[in-house]
Design a protein around this motif. Structure first.
Motif, PDB file in Angstrom:
ATOM      1  N   HIS A  73      44.697  22.410  49.314  1.00 41.44           N
ATOM      2  CA  HIS A  73      43.465  22.654  50.061  1.00 41.44           C
ATOM      3  C   HIS A  73      43.729  23.689  51.138  1.00 41.44           C
ATOM      4  N   VAL A  74      42.791  24.598  51.312  1.00 36.47           N
ATOM      5  CA  VAL A  74      42.926  25.683  52.276  1.00 36.47           C
ATOM      6  C   VAL A  74      41.981  25.441  53.442  1.00 36.47           C
ATOM      7  N   HIS A  75      42.511  25.600  54.634  1.00 36.34           N
ATOM      8  CA  HIS A  75      41.707  25.500  55.842  1.00 36.34           C
ATOM      9  C   HIS A  75      41.760  26.850  56.541  1.00 36.34           C
ATOM     10  N   ALA A  76      41.134  27.852  55.944  1.00 32.46           N
ATOM     11  CA  ALA A  76      41.134  29.200  56.492  1.00 32.46           C
ATOM     12  C   ALA A  76      39.930  29.375  57.404  1.00 32.46           C
ATOM     13  N   GLY A  77      40.092  30.208  58.380  1.00 33.45           N
ATOM     14  CA  GLY A  77      38.998  30.487  59.281  1.00 33.45           C
ATOM     15  C   GLY A  77      39.405  31.490  60.325  1.00 33.45           C
ATOM     16  N   HIS A  78      38.476  31.817  61.193  1.00 36.26           N
ATOM     17  CA  HIS A  78      38.759  32.804  62.226  1.00 36.26           C
ATOM     18  C   HIS A  78      39.259  32.136  63.472  1.00 36.26           C
ATOM     19  N   GLY A 110      44.137  34.402  52.028  1.00 34.66           N
ATOM     20  CA  GLY A 110      44.393  35.318  50.923  1.00 34.66           C
ATOM     21  C   GLY A 110      45.847  35.692  50.764  1.00 34.66           C
ATOM     22  N   VAL A 111      46.077  36.534  49.773  1.00 31.70           N
ATOM     23  CA  VAL A 111      47.405  37.090  49.498  1.00 31.70           C
ATOM     24  C   VAL A 111      47.246  38.576  49.214  1.00 31.70           C
ATOM     25  N   PHE A 112      48.361  39.260  49.233  1.00 30.11           N
ATOM     26  CA  PHE A 112      48.377  40.662  48.863  1.00 30.11           C
ATOM     27  C   PHE A 112      49.035  40.804  47.501  1.00 30.11           C
ATOM     28  N   CYS A 113      48.554  41.740  46.741  1.00 29.27           N
ATOM     29  CA  CYS A 113      49.174  42.089  45.464  1.00 29.27           C
ATOM     30  C   CYS A 113      49.493  43.575  45.536  1.00 29.27           C
ATOM     31  N   PRO A 114      50.661  44.002  45.117  1.00 26.84           N
ATOM     32  CA  PRO A 114      51.734  43.233  44.502  1.00 26.84           C
ATOM     33  C   PRO A 114      52.343  42.217  45.473  1.00 26.84           C
ATOM     34  N   ASN A 115      52.858  41.138  44.906  1.00 27.52           N
ATOM     35  CA  ASN A 115      53.378  40.024  45.667  1.00 27.52           C
ATOM     36  C   ASN A 115      54.728  39.615  45.103  1.00 27.52           C
ATOM     37  N   PRO A 116      55.695  39.288  45.982  1.00 29.66           N
ATOM     38  CA  PRO A 116      57.020  38.862  45.484  1.00 29.66           C
ATOM     39  C   PRO A 116      56.949  37.654  44.550  1.00 29.66           C
ATOM     40  N   ARG A 127      38.342  31.475  48.905  1.00 27.96           N
ATOM     41  CA  ARG A 127      36.902  31.373  48.623  1.00 27.96           C
ATOM     42  C   ARG A 127      36.615  30.578  47.358  1.00 27.96           C
ATOM     43  N   THR A 128      37.323  30.860  46.268  1.00 30.63           N
ATOM     44  CA  THR A 128      37.041  30.182  44.995  1.00 30.63           C
ATOM     45  C   THR A 128      38.244  29.429  44.420  1.00 30.63           C
ATOM     46  N   GLY A 129      39.404  29.578  45.043  1.00 30.96           N
ATOM     47  CA  GLY A 129      40.597  28.921  44.526  1.00 30.96           C
ATOM     48  C   GLY A 129      41.449  29.816  43.657  1.00 30.96           C
ATOM     49  N   GLU A 130      40.916  31.016  43.335  1.00 33.18           N
ATOM     50  CA  GLU A 130      41.708  31.982  42.593  1.00 33.18           C
ATOM     51  C   GLU A 130      41.117  33.376  42.761  1.00 33.18           C
ATOM     52  N   ALA A 131      41.957  34.372  42.510  1.00 29.68           N
ATOM     53  CA  ALA A 131      41.517  35.761  42.582  1.00 29.68           C
ATOM     54  C   ALA A 131      42.350  36.589  41.612  1.00 29.68           C
ATOM     55  N   ARG A 132      41.714  37.621  41.041  1.00 28.37           N
ATOM     56  CA  ARG A 132      42.388  38.502  40.073  1.00 28.37           C
ATOM     57  C   ARG A 132      42.573  39.877  40.704  1.00 28.37           C
ATOM     58  N   CYS A 133      43.760  40.429  40.569  1.00 25.08           N
ATOM     59  CA  CYS A 133      44.047  41.768  41.074  1.00 25.08           C
ATOM     60  C   CYS A 133      43.312  42.799  40.209  1.00 25.08           C
ATOM     61  N   PRO A 134      42.558  43.703  40.852  1.00 23.77           N
ATOM     62  CA  PRO A 134      41.831  44.715  40.073  1.00 23.77           C
ATOM     63  C   PRO A 134      42.742  45.773  39.459  1.00 23.77           C
ATOM     64  N   TYR A 135      43.969  45.900  39.944  1.00 32.09           N
ATOM     65  CA  TYR A 135      44.902  46.901  39.417  1.00 32.09           C
ATOM     66  C   TYR A 135      45.699  46.386  38.223  1.00 32.09           C
ATOM     67  N   CYS A 136      46.353  45.242  38.386  1.00 34.37           N
ATOM     68  CA  CYS A 136      47.269  44.780  37.334  1.00 34.37           C
ATOM     69  C   CYS A 136      46.763  43.566  36.569  1.00 34.37           C
ATOM     70  N   PHE A 185      44.259  43.243  49.195  1.00 31.15           N
ATOM     71  CA  PHE A 185      44.052  41.887  49.690  1.00 31.15           C
ATOM     72  C   PHE A 185      43.172  41.136  48.702  1.00 31.15           C
ATOM     73  N   LEU A 186      43.573  39.928  48.360  1.00 28.92           N
ATOM     74  CA  LEU A 186      42.806  39.094  47.429  1.00 28.92           C
ATOM     75  C   LEU A 186      42.448  37.783  48.128  1.00 28.92           C
ATOM     76  N   ASP A 187      41.161  37.473  48.185  1.00 33.41           N
ATOM     77  CA  ASP A 187      40.665  36.266  48.842  1.00 33.41           C
ATOM     78  C   ASP A 187      40.754  35.087  47.880  1.00 33.41           C
ATOM     79  N   VAL A 188      41.802  34.304  48.022  1.00 29.41           N
ATOM     80  CA  VAL A 188      42.022  33.161  47.142  1.00 29.41           C
ATOM     81  C   VAL A 188      41.267  31.926  47.639  1.00 29.41           C
TER      82      VAL A 188
END
Length: 68
Positions: free
Chosen positions: A63-68, A18-24, A43-52, A38-41
């Motif tokens: 391709h993302v290889h995220a995991g624990h 993921g990424v954080f918004c606001p983001n540089p 999971r679906t390849g994109e995410a929308r900030c609920p604030y802006c 925090f926005l989970d990108v």
């Protein structure tokens, strides 16, 4: 008017995918920021900030290889 969109590479995401918004990368100014979210990108390849409304999405072919 459309909301801003930020194209990301897999390397731009944190280890959880993921990424954080606001983001540089969104070229936001400090004076007009909002609470950090925090926005989970991965999971679906994109995410929308609920604030802006900024959309963060993976660039084509990334391709993302995220995991624990």
């Amino acid at each position: 008017m459309s909301k801003p969109s930020v194209e990301l590479k897999a390397a731009d995401l944190n280890p959880q995918g993921g990424v954080f918004c606001p983001n540089p990368k969104a070229d936001m100014k400090l004076w007009n920021g909002h609470p950090r979210v925090f926005l989970d990108v991965a999971r679906t390849g994109e995410a929308r900030c609920p604030y802006c409304g900024t959309v963060y999405k993976l660039a084509a072919g990334e391709h993302v290889h995220a995991g624990h």
